[in-house]
Structures are given as C-alpha cells and as structure tokens.
Design a protein around this motif. Sequence first.
Motif, short mmCIF file in Angstrom:
data_model
loop_
_atom_site.label_atom_id
_atom_site.label_comp_id
_atom_site.label_asym_id
_atom_site.label_seq_id
_atom_site.Cartn_x
_atom_site.Cartn_y
_atom_site.Cartn_z
N GLN A 1 -12.04 4.31 5.88
CA GLN A 1 -11.85 4.39 4.28
C GLN A 1 -10.50 4.81 4.09
N SER A 2 -10.01 5.60 5.02
CA SER A 2 -8.27 5.82 4.68
C SER A 2 -7.46 4.52 4.76
N GLN A 3 -7.71 3.72 6.08
CA GLN A 3 -6.98 2.60 6.06
C GLN A 3 -7.38 1.59 4.73
N GLU A 4 -8.52 1.41 4.37
CA GLU A 4 -8.56 0.46 3.27
C GLU A 4 -8.05 1.02 2.10
N HIS A 5 -7.84 2.41 1.87
CA HIS A 5 -6.86 3.03 0.70
C HIS A 5 -5.50 2.52 0.65
N VAL A 6 -4.99 2.70 2.17
CA VAL A 6 -3.75 2.37 2.44
C VAL A 6 -3.41 0.92 2.04
N GLN A 7 -4.22 0.08 2.51
CA GLN A 7 -3.87 -1.34 2.43
C GLN A 7 -4.02 -1.66 0.80
N ARG A 8 -5.04 -1.28 0.18
CA ARG A 8 -5.21 -1.31 -1.15
C ARG A 8 -4.10 -1.09 -2.10
N ALA A 9 -3.59 0.12 -1.72
CA ALA A 9 -2.23 0.72 -2.47
C ALA A 9 -1.10 -0.01 -2.38
N CYS A 10 -0.99 -0.46 -0.94
CA CYS A 10 0.31 -1.31 -0.92
C CYS A 10 0.09 -2.65 -1.26
N GLU B 1 20.75 -8.83 -8.22
CA GLU B 1 20.54 -7.42 -7.62
C GLU B 1 19.17 -6.82 -7.83
N GLU B 2 18.59 -7.23 -8.98
CA GLU B 2 17.43 -6.88 -9.41
C GLU B 2 16.27 -7.43 -8.57
N LYS B 3 16.66 -8.75 -8.40
CA LYS B 3 15.54 -9.61 -7.63
C LYS B 3 15.63 -9.10 -6.26
N LYS B 4 16.81 -9.04 -5.70
CA LYS B 4 17.02 -8.48 -4.35
C LYS B 4 16.14 -7.03 -4.09
N PHE B 5 16.51 -6.24 -4.92
CA PHE B 5 15.95 -4.81 -4.88
C PHE B 5 14.50 -4.98 -4.90
N LEU B 6 13.80 -5.81 -5.67
CA LEU B 6 12.37 -6.09 -5.85
C LEU B 6 11.77 -6.70 -4.41
N ILE B 7 12.40 -7.70 -3.85
CA ILE B 7 12.27 -8.36 -2.60
C ILE B 7 12.19 -7.10 -1.49
N GLU B 8 13.17 -6.38 -1.54
CA GLU B 8 13.33 -5.33 -0.57
C GLU B 8 12.31 -4.39 -0.71
N GLN B 9 11.77 -4.19 -1.77
CA GLN B 9 10.51 -3.08 -2.08
C GLN B 9 9.42 -3.73 -1.24
N ILE B 10 9.03 -5.12 -1.71
CA ILE B 10 7.84 -5.78 -1.29
C ILE B 10 7.95 -5.73 0.16
N MET C 1 5.50 -0.57 5.65
CA MET C 1 4.93 0.70 5.85
C MET C 1 3.41 0.21 6.29
N GLN C 2 2.88 -0.93 5.82
CA GLN C 2 1.57 -1.03 6.10
C GLN C 2 1.29 -1.68 7.53
N PHE C 3 2.38 -2.27 7.99
CA PHE C 3 2.29 -2.45 9.42
C PHE C 3 2.45 -1.02 10.41
N GLN C 4 3.20 -0.26 9.91
CA GLN C 4 3.46 1.01 10.63
C GLN C 4 2.11 1.74 10.64
N LYS C 5 1.36 1.73 9.46
CA LYS C 5 0.11 2.42 9.35
C LYS C 5 -1.02 1.63 10.28
N ASP C 6 -0.94 0.36 10.50
CA ASP C 6 -1.91 -0.47 11.06
C ASP C 6 -1.69 0.15 12.66
N SER C 7 -0.31 0.14 12.84
CA SER C 7 -0.05 0.60 14.39
C SER C 7 -0.48 2.11 14.59
#
Length: 170
Positions: A75-84, A103-112, A118-124
């Motif tokens: 359930q915790s994993q699903e919550h993290v996946q959904r939030a990301c 710069e704004e596009k670059k910032f948004l891409i970096e955030q994605i 974060m998702q890969f780290q949580k999976d590991s």
Amino acid sequence: MKYKNEAQIKKALGIESWRNLSKDKMIRFAAMMPDMDTEVALKIVEQFPAFKDFAKDAVSAIERAHESTLSANSQSQEHVQRACQEVRDILRCELNKDNLSWEEKKFLIEQIQETARMQFQKDSENKQFLDGMHKKVLIGATAAIALSVAFVGGRVMAESKDDSEDSFDS
C-alpha cells in the motif's frame, strides 16, 4: 547436568505447573534441554503432546506478521507511485504551456526527472526491505523447526539409549 528434576526446571522457568508454560517459556525450556537429565527432559516433553501444534502456531504467527507487513508495504509503495505520477502529470501540463522560456522548460524537465529518480530509489529501497523480510521469515521458520527437531531428537536419543540398555540387560 544442571537440572536433575522437574521441580528445578519449573523453578528456573518461574512456573508452578506445566500448564503455565507460555510460548516464550517453551522456547526457554528448549534452550535449557542440553542442561537437563535426559530422563527428566523426556518425561516433561511427554506432557506436551501439543508441541507440534506450538511449532505450527509459531510458524503461522510468523506468516501472518509477514503477510501483514507485505500488505502495508504494498500500500505504501502504491501511494508513492501514485504521488510521483501525479506530480509528473502536473509538471507535464505546465511543460505544455506555450509561453515558457527555455529555463522554465528545463526546470520542469529536471523536476520530472527528479520524480523518476525518487521513484527508482524507493523501488530499490523496497526491494532491499523485501529481501530483509524474507530472510527474517526464513530465520523464524527455521527456529521453529529447530525447536521441533530438538524435542523429537531428544526423544529419539533417549529411546535409543533405553533400547541399548535393554539389550545389555538381556
């Protein structure tokens, strides 16, 4: 031998009768067996026909705890996946706006990309957690089986000792 009779063993366990032998004290009893007179240990074990049930209950308790932990983890994993995913959806909508600077596009891409990291780290971390849980379950089940073997092994050794003594008496 440290323990020569049932009274000494009961006193060491802090019980008045074998009916008061809890699961924790049963484990202590098993650990004390090497220090007991074999005859006394066998007489006591014979009073516990439900030992097999104890071992099964211990394994079942381990399984229930494991299943509960896995369910909560899932359930915790699903919550993290959904939030990301929700964060990426919002960022993607922002990225689709026409009036963004580079710069704004670059910032948004970096955030994605950051949400993906974060998702890969949580999976590991989750895989490491699951590996640790499987090891704990294996250790718990092995301990319960070892206790069963200790009881049965003690009985078999005593019976073979009795048989050997009977053959010398003839």
